[in-house]
Enzyme design. Structure first.
Site, mmCIF file in Angstrom:
data_model
loop_
_atom_site.group_PDB
_atom_site.id
_atom_site.type_symbol
_atom_site.label_atom_id
_atom_site.label_comp_id
_atom_site.label_asym_id
_atom_site.label_seq_id
_atom_site.Cartn_x
_atom_site.Cartn_y
_atom_site.Cartn_z
ATOM 1 N N TYR A 100 0.875 -1.173 0.000
ATOM 2 C CA TYR A 100 0.000 0.000 0.000
ATOM 3 C C TYR A 100 0.912 1.224 0.000
ATOM 4 O O TYR A 100 1.435 1.630 1.034
ATOM 5 C CB TYR A 100 -0.921 -0.010 1.217
ATOM 6 C CG TYR A 100 -1.773 1.227 1.364
ATOM 7 C CD1 TYR A 100 -2.468 1.756 0.278
ATOM 8 C CD2 TYR A 100 -1.902 1.874 2.584
ATOM 9 C CE1 TYR A 100 -3.256 2.884 0.408
ATOM 10 C CE2 TYR A 100 -2.696 3.001 2.730
ATOM 11 C CZ TYR A 100 -3.364 3.503 1.638
ATOM 12 O OH TYR A 100 -4.135 4.631 1.761
ATOM 13 N N ASP B 61 -2.050 -1.317 -4.062
ATOM 14 C CA ASP B 61 -2.412 0.062 -4.388
ATOM 15 C C ASP B 61 -1.126 0.880 -4.489
ATOM 16 O O ASP B 61 -0.494 1.186 -3.471
ATOM 17 C CB ASP B 61 -3.329 0.603 -3.286
ATOM 18 C CG ASP B 61 -3.790 2.033 -3.539
ATOM 19 O OD1 ASP B 61 -3.334 2.645 -4.525
ATOM 20 O OD2 ASP B 61 -4.598 2.542 -2.733
ATOM 21 N N HIS C 31 -12.447 1.260 -3.761
ATOM 22 C CA HIS C 31 -11.662 0.519 -4.756
ATOM 23 C C HIS C 31 -12.411 -0.769 -5.108
ATOM 24 O O HIS C 31 -13.326 -1.183 -4.397
ATOM 25 C CB HIS C 31 -10.288 0.135 -4.199
ATOM 26 C CG HIS C 31 -9.376 1.291 -3.933
ATOM 27 N ND1 HIS C 31 -8.197 1.491 -4.602
ATOM 28 C CD2 HIS C 31 -9.468 2.325 -3.041
ATOM 29 C CE1 HIS C 31 -7.602 2.569 -4.140
ATOM 30 N NE2 HIS C 31 -8.352 3.103 -3.188
#
Length: 548
Positions: free
Chosen positions: A157, A198, A306
């Site tokens: 992330y 991500d 998302h």
């Protein structure tokens, strides 16, 4: 979404999803089963170690591995769930190896030479990476027939750039650099690499709904870093040893308007006005060998701002005999040996379970000291006669002689009266309405009489409150937007500045491309004082109503 039994053959599936809060999952096992993947990587779990409960840490049929933020509570965090058939041989939290031990994944390459110990510790302090190492049987050129390879799956992330905090851009680029060095070291050790998660950056203009000026778009430092790190899919065979390939663009080079993240506060998902910032990156030799069979964006899956991305890899995973030490099932708080401070103070057992409590027993016909039985019972008291003197059969507020406590005998009667029923007399069978009248009896025990009464204080208060809220809701009725003549929605300014906290009306439709008639029309107006119900006016009016 059903992949059949593909993972039981010579393939395995990996799904990555920024879940935006793992604790919101009501049934985590059901969610994992529906995602139907061998390895599931979540980002932005927003869980710290002390917040982790047993139902999230230990899921039947899976092993899990977490990285927690050690700087802020409810911030960042990643978690990897592996089916038992995909149990890794090693696992590690963090990308820079600041807390590595003999049981970690290893392979740090040039990280120690390029990054200071303080920088490595800082990069690993926000809970942004979990690495799992899996044994596979694949047909790649680097493995001989019948031998095994390993694949390292990096669940990441990446930090977001904050325009008001330029130091976050420096942190993000340093995190990117550490990722590249770690992936290169894993490749140098002979492992395949899958970097999923991500990245907080849309790489190409086709990955953004509104790239704007293309020169400015390409000049972003984050995109320039990805330009150098990611090779073009068609050039995978000639890629540098430390370069990776975007699996989605490898299989869908011409796809457009395929996004993985939307601004849900502006309803951008309604018109697919988003960005693609969630990726599955693979090493160039695996891409050149055709090991990536599928890479799908599961835009239909709701539950976050998302959506998941799932990749199918042409290899068979070989489960380790037992989970590595980083597995959550070895945490002391879930092994029945130790309680967290929070659990000890709240009287909870491990796993967030409270010991059973005995139900509160209340004596029939009595209410708690200082409490009130029902609102109807309170209102009814002033409308019924007292029966303390002998002779009448009326209902009212009596004294329980043995205990000396008050007992409300009128609640049942008042419930029937306000429900539209009427009391029937026992003599003569005549029914009388109690609404607006009071029945009374003289002291000699004579006949009952019904006399009209004026509304008492409680009734006046109820009527005043009803009138007030009717007027308030009328004042808060949203105006129509200019573009569609549809009711607006109320928003609050959250950006720091002179208008922070102010409320306004805007078009209720989602944002979209400029000129799209189905998109947000741009209507905007402030909630005006003395006009359409500014919140401070409503608060003042409520206070005045209560005071009266």
């Amino acid at each position: 979404m059903d992949m059949g039994n593909i993972h039981n053959q010579v393939m395995y599936t990996v799904t990555t999803w920024n879940i935006n809060g793992l604790r919101s999952a009501k049934d985590l096992k059901q969610m994992l089963d529906k995602l139907d993947s061998d390895i599931i990587c979540f980002q932005e779990t927003k869980i710290t170690r002390e917040m982790l409960s047993e139902p999230l840490a230990i899921v039947p049929g899976y092993t899990s591995y977490f990285d927690f933020s050690r700087r802020r509570s409810g911030y960042s965090g990643v978690a990897t769930y592996c089916r038992q058939s995909a149990t890794p041989s090693a696992a590690e939290a963090g990308v820079a190896g600041s807390g590595a031990d003999s049981d970690s994944v290893g392979c740090y390459g040039e990280i120690g030479a390029e990054l200071e110990p303080a920088e490595r510790k800082e990069l690993d302090s926000e809970g942004r990476c979990v690495i799992t190492l899996h044994r596979t049987a694949c047909q790649c050129p680097s493995s001989s027939e019948g031998s095994s390879c390993h694949v390292a799956i990096l669940n990441v992330y990446c930090p977001r750039v904050d325009p008001d905090r330029p130091e976050r851009l420096t942190y993000k680029l340093l995190f990117y650099r550490a990722l590249r060095l770690r992936a290169a070291a894993l490749r140098a050790a002979g492992h395949h690499v899958l970097l999923v998660g991500d990245l907080n950056c849309s790489h190409r203009p086709a990955d953004s709904c509104d790239p704007g000026d293309l020169k400015e778009f390409a000049a972003s430092p984050s995109r320039r870093f990805l330009d150098d790190w990611l090779c073009e899919p068609i050039a995978a065979e000639a890629a540098a040893p430390d370069q990776l390939v975007d699996s989605f663009r490898l299989l869908h080079p011409a796809a457009t308007e395929v996004y993985t993240c939307w601004n849900t506060q502006r309803a951008a998902r309604q018109l697919n006005f988003g960005t693609r910032i969630d990726y599955v990156l693979c090493d160039a030799p695996a891409a050149a060998a055709g090991l990536v069979h599928r890479c799908d964006v599961l835009a239909e899956v709701q539950g976050s701002d998302h959506c998941p991305v799932r990749a199918t890899i042409g290899a068979r995973l070989e489960a380790a005999g037992r989970p590595p030490p980083a597995c959550t099932r070895y945490y002391p708080e879930f092994a029945g040996r130790q309680l967290t401070i929070k659990q000890w103070c709240s009287g909870q057992a491990p796993g967030g379970k409270r010991p059973p409590q005995q139900p509160v027993q209340r004596q029939a016909g009595k209410r708690a000291r200082g409490g009130q039985a029902t609102l109807l019972g309170f209102v009814k008291r002033s409308k019924v006669p007292s029966s303390n003197s002998g002779g009448g059969g009326g209902k009212g507020l009596n004294v329980d002689a043995p205990s000396g406590e008050l007992r409300d005998d009128s609640s049942q009667s008042s419930d029937r009266v306000y429900a539209g029923e009427s009391d029937q007399t026992t003599e003569g069978g005549a029914a009388t309405e109690n609404s607006g009248t009071v029945e009374s009896c003289d002291s000699s025990g004579g006949s009952w009489q019904s006399t009209p009464t004026e509304p008492d204080g409680a009734e006046r208060k109820v009527a005043a409150a009803a009138a007030f809220w009717s007027e308030t809701l009328r004042a808060l009725r949203p105006p129509p937007c200019r573009g569609h003549r549809e009711p607006c929605v109320q928003r609050v300014v959250k950006k720091a500045g002179p208008n922070l906290g102010k409320q306004f009306w805007c078009c209720a439709r989602g944002v979209g491309k400029p000129g799209d008639p189905e998109a947000h029309c741009g209507h905007f107006e402030w909630l005006r004082r003395g006009g359409r119900g500014r919140s401070s006016d409503v608060t003042a009016a409520v206070a005045g109503s209560v005071a009266s």
